[in-house]
Design a protein around this motif. Sequence first.
Motif, PDB file in Angstrom:
ATOM      1  N   ARG A  30       0.820  -1.204   0.000  1.00 26.96           N
ATOM      2  CA  ARG A  30       0.000   0.000   0.000  1.00 26.96           C
ATOM      3  C   ARG A  30       0.857   1.259   0.000  1.00 26.96           C
ATOM      4  O   ARG A  30       1.992   1.252   0.471  1.00 26.96           O
ATOM      5  CB  ARG A  30      -0.915   0.033   1.235  1.00 26.96           C
ATOM      6  N   LYS A  31       0.269   2.357  -0.482  1.00 32.86           N
ATOM      7  CA  LYS A  31       0.917   3.659  -0.459  1.00 32.86           C
ATOM      8  C   LYS A  31       1.246   4.018   0.997  1.00 32.86           C
ATOM      9  O   LYS A  31       0.471   3.706   1.903  1.00 32.86           O
ATOM     10  CB  LYS A  31      -0.034   4.694  -1.058  1.00 32.86           C
ATOM     11  N   ASN A  32       2.371   4.670   1.223  1.00 26.85           N
ATOM     12  CA  ASN A  32       2.900   5.033   2.543  1.00 26.85           C
ATOM     13  C   ASN A  32       3.412   3.834   3.328  1.00 26.85           C
ATOM     14  O   ASN A  32       3.828   3.987   4.475  1.00 26.85           O
ATOM     15  CB  ASN A  32       1.891   5.822   3.385  1.00 26.85           C
ATOM     16  N   GLY A  33       3.391   2.643   2.734  1.00 23.71           N
ATOM     17  CA  GLY A  33       3.989   1.466   3.357  1.00 23.71           C
ATOM     18  C   GLY A  33       5.464   1.393   2.981  1.00 23.71           C
ATOM     19  O   GLY A  33       5.997   2.271   2.300  1.00 23.71           O
ATOM     20  N   HIS A  34       6.122   0.335   3.410  1.00 24.31           N
ATOM     21  CA  HIS A  34       7.543   0.173   3.118  1.00 24.31           C
ATOM     22  C   HIS A  34       7.766  -1.003   2.178  1.00 24.31           C
ATOM     23  O   HIS A  34       6.977  -1.948   2.158  1.00 24.31           O
ATOM     24  CB  HIS A  34       8.333  -0.053   4.413  1.00 24.31           C
ATOM     25  N   VAL A  35       8.863  -0.940   1.412  1.00 22.48           N
ATOM     26  CA  VAL A  35       9.234  -2.011   0.490  1.00 22.48           C
ATOM     27  C   VAL A  35      10.739  -1.924   0.250  1.00 22.48           C
ATOM     28  O   VAL A  35      11.346  -0.866   0.449  1.00 22.48           O
ATOM     29  CB  VAL A  35       8.447  -1.895  -0.844  1.00 22.48           C
TER      30      VAL A  35
END
Length: 159
Positions: A30-35
Amino acid sequence: MSDDEQHNHTFESASSGASLTYPMQCSALRKNGHVLIKGRPCNIVDMSNSKPGKHGHAKVKLVAIDIFTGNKLEDLSPSTHNMDVPNVSRNEFSLIDIDGGFLSLMMADGSMKDDVKQPEGDLGNKMEEEFNEGKELLVTVIAAMGEEAVVSYKEAPKN
């Protein structure tokens, strides 16, 4: 060789054994998540999905910002494939001293942490200025993939 000598082992590693990352399906990000992109922990700022073609999977295009350097990275991956997500922690410490570009921080249990670099630019300059004025500061440190960086600070509440 006795049985006791046979079972004496020396372990050189001091880690907790916890993984630095965990897998997550692309479509679940998701947007604003980390990867993790190109081995760097990033914050996702934009995502777009493409429809599956005649011979291929639906794809996910990720645009992300490295949480330590601020560099923009992009990646394209099939939505059914897994990507690594870094374990990111955010902790608050009391600032005790600034010495030679490093911060002396006190952890909640009273122990000291002296290995965090002072942030560069306006954030680091303002922090040092307020600290030299005698203000008690709480510093927020983000940690991932064995790296740490100061992301913000605030004045400690008065009791």
